[in-house]
Design a protein around this motif. Structure first.
Motif, short mmCIF file in Angstrom:
data_model
loop_
_atom_site.label_atom_id
_atom_site.label_comp_id
_atom_site.label_asym_id
_atom_site.label_seq_id
_atom_site.Cartn_x
_atom_site.Cartn_y
_atom_site.Cartn_z
N GLY A 20 0.80 -1.22 0.00
CA GLY A 20 0.00 0.00 0.00
C GLY A 20 0.84 1.27 0.00
N ARG A 21 1.96 1.23 0.68
CA ARG A 21 2.82 2.43 0.71
C ARG A 21 3.44 2.69 -0.65
N PHE A 22 3.74 1.65 -1.42
CA PHE A 22 4.26 1.84 -2.78
C PHE A 22 3.15 2.35 -3.69
N HIS A 23 1.96 1.81 -3.55
CA HIS A 23 0.83 2.27 -4.35
C HIS A 23 0.52 3.74 -4.06
N ALA A 24 0.83 4.18 -2.83
CA ALA A 24 0.59 5.58 -2.44
C ALA A 24 1.72 6.52 -2.86
N GLY A 25 2.82 5.97 -3.42
CA GLY A 25 3.87 6.85 -3.93
C GLY A 25 5.28 6.58 -3.45
N ALA A 26 5.48 5.77 -2.41
CA ALA A 26 6.84 5.44 -1.97
C ALA A 26 7.53 4.59 -3.03
N ALA A 27 8.83 4.73 -3.16
CA ALA A 27 9.59 3.96 -4.14
C ALA A 27 9.89 2.56 -3.61
N ALA A 28 9.70 1.56 -4.44
CA ALA A 28 10.04 0.19 -4.07
C ALA A 28 11.57 0.09 -3.99
N PRO A 29 12.11 -0.50 -2.92
CA PRO A 29 13.56 -0.54 -2.73
C PRO A 29 14.29 -1.60 -3.54
N SER A 30 13.56 -2.52 -4.17
CA SER A 30 14.20 -3.59 -4.93
C SER A 30 13.28 -4.05 -6.05
N ALA A 31 13.86 -4.79 -6.99
CA ALA A 31 13.05 -5.34 -8.08
C ALA A 31 12.00 -6.30 -7.53
N GLU A 32 12.36 -7.10 -6.53
CA GLU A 32 11.39 -8.04 -5.96
C GLU A 32 10.24 -7.30 -5.28
N ALA A 33 10.56 -6.25 -4.54
CA ALA A 33 9.50 -5.48 -3.88
C ALA A 33 8.57 -4.85 -4.92
N LEU A 34 9.15 -4.37 -6.02
CA LEU A 34 8.32 -3.80 -7.08
C LEU A 34 7.43 -4.88 -7.70
N MET A 35 8.01 -6.06 -7.98
CA MET A 35 7.22 -7.15 -8.56
C MET A 35 6.08 -7.52 -7.64
N ARG A 36 6.35 -7.64 -6.34
CA ARG A 36 5.30 -7.98 -5.38
C ARG A 36 4.22 -6.90 -5.36
N SER A 37 4.63 -5.64 -5.41
CA SER A 37 3.65 -4.55 -5.38
C SER A 37 2.84 -4.52 -6.67
N ARG A 38 3.44 -4.90 -7.78
CA ARG A 38 2.68 -4.97 -9.04
C ARG A 38 1.68 -6.13 -8.99
N TYR A 39 2.07 -7.27 -8.44
CA TYR A 39 1.12 -8.36 -8.26
C TYR A 39 -0.07 -7.86 -7.43
N CYS A 40 0.24 -7.17 -6.34
CA CYS A 40 -0.80 -6.65 -5.45
C CYS A 40 -1.69 -5.65 -6.21
N ALA A 41 -1.11 -4.87 -7.11
CA ALA A 41 -1.90 -3.93 -7.92
C ALA A 41 -2.85 -4.69 -8.84
N PHE A 42 -2.41 -5.84 -9.37
CA PHE A 42 -3.32 -6.66 -10.16
C PHE A 42 -4.47 -7.16 -9.28
N VAL A 43 -4.14 -7.60 -8.07
CA VAL A 43 -5.18 -8.07 -7.13
C VAL A 43 -6.18 -6.96 -6.86
N LYS A 44 -5.70 -5.74 -6.65
CA LYS A 44 -6.54 -4.61 -6.27
C LYS A 44 -7.16 -3.89 -7.47
N GLY A 45 -6.70 -4.22 -8.70
CA GLY A 45 -7.21 -3.55 -9.89
C GLY A 45 -6.67 -2.15 -10.08
N ASP A 46 -5.46 -1.87 -9.59
CA ASP A 46 -4.84 -0.54 -9.64
C ASP A 46 -4.07 -0.36 -10.95
N VAL A 47 -4.78 -0.04 -12.02
CA VAL A 47 -4.19 0.13 -13.34
C VAL A 47 -3.19 1.28 -13.36
N GLY A 48 -3.51 2.37 -12.66
CA GLY A 48 -2.62 3.53 -12.63
C GLY A 48 -1.24 3.17 -12.12
N TYR A 49 -1.17 2.39 -11.04
CA TYR A 49 0.12 1.98 -10.50
C TYR A 49 0.86 1.08 -11.48
#
Length: 125
Positions: A20-49
């Motif tokens: 949620g903090r990455f979706h709100a604008g914080a930078a993901a600290p690693s490629a894995e954290a970004l991948m996990r946050s993108r998966y979560c965006a698919f779960v939540k339907g967050d196309v903008g992110y």
């Protein structure tokens, strides 16, 4: 009583303290954290992110998600490079959904200091 439901990405923290903090604008600290946050965006339907964290070179103009798709779990199988000391990284994962799973090796790069998704290679299930 507050429930501490783990983030959909599979890490034990609740959504707000995790992806949620990455979706709100914080930078993901690693490629894995970004991948996990993108998966979560698919779960939540967050196309903008998803579009904001896609490399400008490979990003589609539009992205439409199937509202009937129900993601049910994420398993990170391998991660290479992708830390604060790297400019590129890969993450291999299996994302499960009702009726099947997606097995992919994703490539990530840093653009202006931020991790972004470049593309992915589908692997055999």
């Amino acid at each position: 009583m507050t429930t501490r439901t783990p983030c959909p990405c599979g890490w034990p923290e609740p959504y707000d303290a995790c992806c949620g903090r990455f979706h709100a604008g914080a930078a993901a600290p690693s490629a894995e954290a970004l991948m996990r946050s993108r998966y979560c965006a698919f779960v939540k339907g967050d196309v903008g992110y998803l579009l904001r964290t896609w490399h400008p070179r490979t990003r589609p103009e539009r992205l439409e998600l199937d509202p009937r798709m129900r993601w049910t779990g994420l398993e990170v199988l391998d991660s290479t490079d992708g830390s604060a000391f790297h400019s590129t990284g890969t993450v291999t994962f299996r994302a499960s959904y009702r009726g099947g799973s997606l097995h992919e090796r994703s490539r990530f790069e840093r653009v202006a200091g931020a991790w972004v998704y470049v593309d992915g290679e589908f692997l055999d299930a």
